[in-house]
Design a protein around this motif. Structure first.
Motif, PDB file in Angstrom:
ATOM      1  N   LEU A 118       0.839  -1.193   0.000  1.00  0.00           N
ATOM      2  CA  LEU A 118       0.000   0.000   0.000  1.00  0.00           C
ATOM      3  C   LEU A 118       0.878   1.249   0.000  1.00  0.00           C
ATOM      4  N   LEU A 119       1.976   1.219   0.729  1.00  0.00           N
ATOM      5  CA  LEU A 119       2.886   2.368   0.763  1.00  0.00           C
ATOM      6  C   LEU A 119       3.393   2.707  -0.632  1.00  0.00           C
ATOM      7  N   GLN A 120       3.800   1.716  -1.391  1.00  0.00           N
ATOM      8  CA  GLN A 120       4.286   1.969  -2.757  1.00  0.00           C
ATOM      9  C   GLN A 120       3.192   2.597  -3.620  1.00  0.00           C
ATOM     10  N   ILE A 121       1.982   2.113  -3.498  1.00  0.00           N
ATOM     11  CA  ILE A 121       0.876   2.666  -4.274  1.00  0.00           C
ATOM     12  C   ILE A 121       0.612   4.116  -3.866  1.00  0.00           C
ATOM     13  N   LEU A 122       0.561   4.359  -2.558  1.00  0.00           N
ATOM     14  CA  LEU A 122       0.291   5.715  -2.070  1.00  0.00           C
ATOM     15  C   LEU A 122       1.349   6.703  -2.543  1.00  0.00           C
ATOM     16  N   ARG A 123       2.607   6.336  -2.419  1.00  0.00           N
ATOM     17  CA  ARG A 123       3.690   7.260  -2.763  1.00  0.00           C
ATOM     18  C   ARG A 123       3.955   7.329  -4.266  1.00  0.00           C
ATOM     19  N   ASN A 124       4.098   6.172  -4.900  1.00  0.00           N
ATOM     20  CA  ASN A 124       4.554   6.154  -6.286  1.00  0.00           C
ATOM     21  C   ASN A 124       3.441   6.354  -7.305  1.00  0.00           C
ATOM     22  N   ASP A 125       2.260   5.830  -7.021  1.00  0.00           N
ATOM     23  CA  ASP A 125       1.181   5.907  -7.999  1.00  0.00           C
ATOM     24  C   ASP A 125       0.234   7.069  -7.726  1.00  0.00           C
ATOM     25  N   ILE A 126      -0.134   7.260  -6.472  1.00  0.00           N
ATOM     26  CA  ILE A 126      -1.081   8.322  -6.139  1.00  0.00           C
ATOM     27  C   ILE A 126      -0.363   9.640  -5.863  1.00  0.00           C
ATOM     28  N   GLY A 127       0.902   9.586  -5.471  1.00  0.00           N
ATOM     29  CA  GLY A 127       1.691  10.800  -5.277  1.00  0.00           C
ATOM     30  C   GLY A 127       1.563  11.436  -3.900  1.00  0.00           C
ATOM     31  N   LEU A 128       1.245  10.645  -2.897  1.00  0.00           N
ATOM     32  CA  LEU A 128       1.137  11.150  -1.525  1.00  0.00           C
ATOM     33  C   LEU A 128       2.444  10.876  -0.791  1.00  0.00           C
ATOM     34  N   ASN A 129       3.015  11.906  -0.211  1.00  0.00           N
ATOM     35  CA  ASN A 129       4.326  11.755   0.417  1.00  0.00           C
ATOM     36  C   ASN A 129       4.303  11.811   1.932  1.00  0.00           C
ATOM     37  N   GLY A 130       3.113  11.816   2.538  1.00  0.00           N
ATOM     38  CA  GLY A 130       3.036  11.788   4.003  1.00  0.00           C
ATOM     39  C   GLY A 130       3.633  10.507   4.558  1.00  0.00           C
ATOM     40  N   PRO A 131       3.099   9.351   4.163  1.00  0.00           N
ATOM     41  CA  PRO A 131       3.690   8.098   4.649  1.00  0.00           C
ATOM     42  C   PRO A 131       5.101   7.925   4.090  1.00  0.00           C
ATOM     43  N   LYS A 132       6.021   7.561   4.938  1.00  0.00           N
ATOM     44  CA  LYS A 132       7.429   7.431   4.537  1.00  0.00           C
ATOM     45  C   LYS A 132       7.856   5.969   4.510  1.00  0.00           C
ATOM     46  N   TYR A 133       8.844   5.677   3.681  1.00  0.00           N
ATOM     47  CA  TYR A 133       9.486   4.360   3.709  1.00  0.00           C
ATOM     48  C   TYR A 133      10.595   4.457   4.744  1.00  0.00           C
ATOM     49  N   GLY A 134      10.445   3.688   5.822  1.00  0.00           N
ATOM     50  CA  GLY A 134      11.460   3.697   6.872  1.00  0.00           C
ATOM     51  C   GLY A 134      12.234   2.403   6.875  1.00  0.00           C
ATOM     52  N   CYS A 135      11.600   1.347   7.341  1.00  0.00           N
ATOM     53  CA  CYS A 135      12.295   0.063   7.471  1.00  0.00           C
ATOM     54  C   CYS A 135      11.794  -0.983   6.472  1.00  0.00           C
ATOM     55  N   GLY A 136      10.582  -0.823   5.969  1.00  0.00           N
ATOM     56  CA  GLY A 136      10.018  -1.806   5.058  1.00  0.00           C
ATOM     57  C   GLY A 136       9.586  -3.098   5.730  1.00  0.00           C
ATOM     58  N   LEU A 137       9.647  -3.132   7.053  1.00  0.00           N
ATOM     59  CA  LEU A 137       9.316  -4.339   7.811  1.00  0.00           C
ATOM     60  C   LEU A 137       8.144  -4.124   8.770  1.00  0.00           C
ATOM     61  N   GLY A 138       7.557  -2.938   8.748  1.00  0.00           N
ATOM     62  CA  GLY A 138       6.453  -2.652   9.657  1.00  0.00           C
ATOM     63  C   GLY A 138       6.880  -2.449  11.087  1.00  0.00           C
ATOM     64  N   GLN A 139       8.120  -2.005  11.315  1.00  0.00           N
ATOM     65  CA  GLN A 139       8.616  -1.886  12.679  1.00  0.00           C
ATOM     66  C   GLN A 139       8.862  -0.466  13.156  1.00  0.00           C
ATOM     67  N   CYS A 140       8.998   0.497  12.241  1.00  0.00           N
ATOM     68  CA  CYS A 140       9.388   1.841  12.685  1.00  0.00           C
ATOM     69  C   CYS A 140       8.237   2.831  12.786  1.00  0.00           C
ATOM     70  N   GLY A 141       7.153   2.614  12.049  1.00  0.00           N
ATOM     71  CA  GLY A 141       6.001   3.494  12.123  1.00  0.00           C
ATOM     72  C   GLY A 141       6.001   4.666  11.164  1.00  0.00           C
ATOM     73  N   ALA A 142       7.047   4.864  10.383  1.00  0.00           N
ATOM     74  CA  ALA A 142       7.092   5.999   9.456  1.00  0.00           C
ATOM     75  C   ALA A 142       6.025   5.913   8.364  1.00  0.00           C
ATOM     76  N   CYS A 143       5.562   4.712   8.072  1.00  0.00           N
ATOM     77  CA  CYS A 143       4.624   4.478   6.975  1.00  0.00           C
ATOM     78  C   CYS A 143       3.165   4.459   7.408  1.00  0.00           C
ATOM     79  N   LEU A 144       2.871   4.830   8.640  1.00  0.00           N
ATOM     80  CA  LEU A 144       1.502   4.695   9.156  1.00  0.00           C
ATOM     81  C   LEU A 144       0.479   5.489   8.352  1.00  0.00           C
ATOM     82  N   VAL A 145      -0.685   4.878   8.186  1.00  0.00           N
ATOM     83  CA  VAL A 145      -1.873   5.508   7.634  1.00  0.00           C
ATOM     84  C   VAL A 145      -3.038   5.097   8.526  1.00  0.00           C
ATOM     85  N   LEU A 146      -4.146   5.774   8.383  1.00  0.00           N
ATOM     86  CA  LEU A 146      -5.364   5.368   9.084  1.00  0.00           C
ATOM     87  C   LEU A 146      -6.204   4.526   8.135  1.00  0.00           C
ATOM     88  N   ILE A 147      -6.671   3.400   8.603  1.00  0.00           N
ATOM     89  CA  ILE A 147      -7.612   2.578   7.844  1.00  0.00           C
ATOM     90  C   ILE A 147      -8.861   2.484   8.704  1.00  0.00           C
TER      91      ILE A 147
END
Length: 180
Positions: free
Chosen positions: A46-75
């Protein structure tokens, strides 16, 4: 609520920046009250879609393992780590990013609190801290100090701005109480 429909049909880049041309499916996503139909590869997050396809830069790529929280979104109002979530998992759900928190062109009270209390140093963790705080206040409108610390304990800040972050969350609680 007004929805805008967007069709996006290019591939997603992986973590190394390489275009992923695997099997792609058209997936409808509701992001920040807009509906997007994206052609996502089976390996895209979902992060790749949000950033690369939709163009939203709020969520960040941090660790790629779901451990750092930089990529958080609300669902549907709850915090989720978008770097380990396939886009198909959020079909039929509301995804909200940092960009979608503003209300009527005005910053969300949590965003305002982080600005007023200078709750960021480099800002890389800021997305996750703000999103986690919004989710916390959605669940517990007046959290205790212990509940605030528990909620943020899996969000990493490498700069050491922890005291400013905690002050920002406390201020956000106060600002949201004023709105009620």
């Amino acid at each position: 609520m007004k929805y805008t429909l967007h069709f996006i049909s290019f591939g997603s880049a992986d973590a190394t920046g390489q275009l992923n041309m695997g099997v792609r499916r058209h997936i409808p996503l509701t992001v920040n009250d807009a509906v997007y139909v994206v052609a996502a590869s089976s390996s895209a997050s979902l992060l790749q879609i949000l950033r690369n396809d939709i163009g939203l830069n709020g969520p960040k790529y941090g660790c790629g393992l779901g451990q750092c929280g930089a990529c958080l979104v609300l669902i549907d109002g709850k915090a989720a780590r978008s770097c380990v979530l396939p886009p198909a998992a959020v079909v039929g759900k509301r995804v909200t990013t940092l960009e979608g928190l503003a209300i009527g062109g005005k910053l969300h009270p949590v965003q305002q609190a982080f600005i007023e209390k200078q709750g960021a140093q480099c800002g890389y963790c800021l997305n996750g801290m703000v999103i986690r705080t919004v989710a916390l206040l959605n669940a517990i409108p007046t959290p205790s100090e212990h509940e605030i610390r528990e909620a943020l304990r899996y969000n990493m800040c490498r700069c050491g701005a922890h005291e400013e972050i905690l002050a920002s969350v406390r201020h956000a609680v106060m600002l949201t109480e004023r709105l009620e």
